[in-house]
Design a protein around this motif. Sequence first.
Motif: not given
Length: 443
Positions: A321-323, A332-335, A363-369, A384-386
């Motif tokens: 959030v800071e970086g 930031i809201e997305m994070i 149509g959906a939000h992203p997913f991170i593994l 990176h993934e964000l």
Amino acid sequence: MLKRNEVKTEQTWDLTSLFNTEEEYDKALKKYVEEAGAFASKYKGQLHQSDVLIEAMKVYRGLLEQIGRLAAYVTLHISADLNDPENNERRSGFVASVSEVQTALSFLESEISGVDDETLEEIRRISPENNHYLLQIQKKKKSRLHEKSEETIEALSPVIHATMPLYNKLKLADMDFGSFEVDGKTYPLSFVLFENEYDYELDHDVRRKAYVQFSETLSKYKHSMAFNYQTHMTNEKIMARLRSYDSNMSYLLDEQDVTREMDDRQIDVIMKELAPAMRKYAGLLQKRHGLEKMTFNDLKLVIDPEFEPAVTQEESKKYLVEGLAVLGDEYIEMIERAFKERWIDFAVNEGKASGAFCHSPYGAHPFILISWAAKMREVFVLAHELGHAGHFFRCHQKQNITDCRPSMYFIEAPSTFNELLMANHLLSVSESKRMQRWIYSTK
Ligand SMILES: [Zn+2]
């Protein structure tokens, strides 16, 4: 290592945001198959008429959204646990259900390719929502085969693309890496454990032993692995020839909208500019760690290992959030949402795909593994993934599904940029030379 059903729910991603229940998924799959079939019957042979083509494209975008969501549900489940019979069964069922209609849909590109350039340009002008998609088809015209051939290739698609899932099956399901012993202590080993833990292990004996056993297990499968890879290359070679490219390379680069010149430039920069710096860095690592001989197995060591701070998931969010604050409030809201709504799968479990990735169904939000090892360097992986997530999340809000298909060459830009932002931020807030050195050595 934990089994998937033993990990805490809050460590996993929430796939119910795609489909609430298995029944809902089944229903959506059935609906897609029906609608795709109806689409093919209605529009096949009709696309020479501009107004019909524009109408068909609108419906087609809806179909793409549907299948994107379905495919995400299937692949995300399986990447979280490749060994789960239910996940495998769902995937087989999915492939069996959609392969016929996917073949039926191949008429779309073939018919559009048959429309003359002048008409296509006019359609692109009067319906800008189709501009990108039609332009891509126009570009690929010269390498397109006869309609029947394209249909046949599409029908064989699950077989043609079987090498990647086979590679994953081999390394994540079949290979048993066992355990190894150093000074009377037993260490469990797996593909993911090696990649995430032992490759960075500071104890030279443990790292070396893990490497030897890891390589020995890989080696037992080398013939099937090599043949699988060769099959993949043969497939590309045949495709390149069929589609009249002069080489594999130009076929693969063309798919990504990349010229040979751009690709050569990347490789030249890496070999000429980066290589000397990396060799110097490897020498530094050798000196720091007092190694008699520097091997491939030592390259993941860091300059100052005692320094790498352990990081909780909550702390990683604070850093991110800071970086990345400079990217604005919406970002930031997305994070915040990614953490709160469980977009991220942190769990470490058997059968989980190795590495990290971001998947962003339209149509959906992203997913991170990610397999979370609670290390500071993973803050960079998440950044990176964000970066991918931010790119597609915003793209999906502003553009239609066929517009959100950038070249792979561009795709790594927002993610790499985020890593640099993180590094710069951490450098600017840290007074300590030691921290600065750690950041330089990690990035
Ligand atoms: Zn990436």
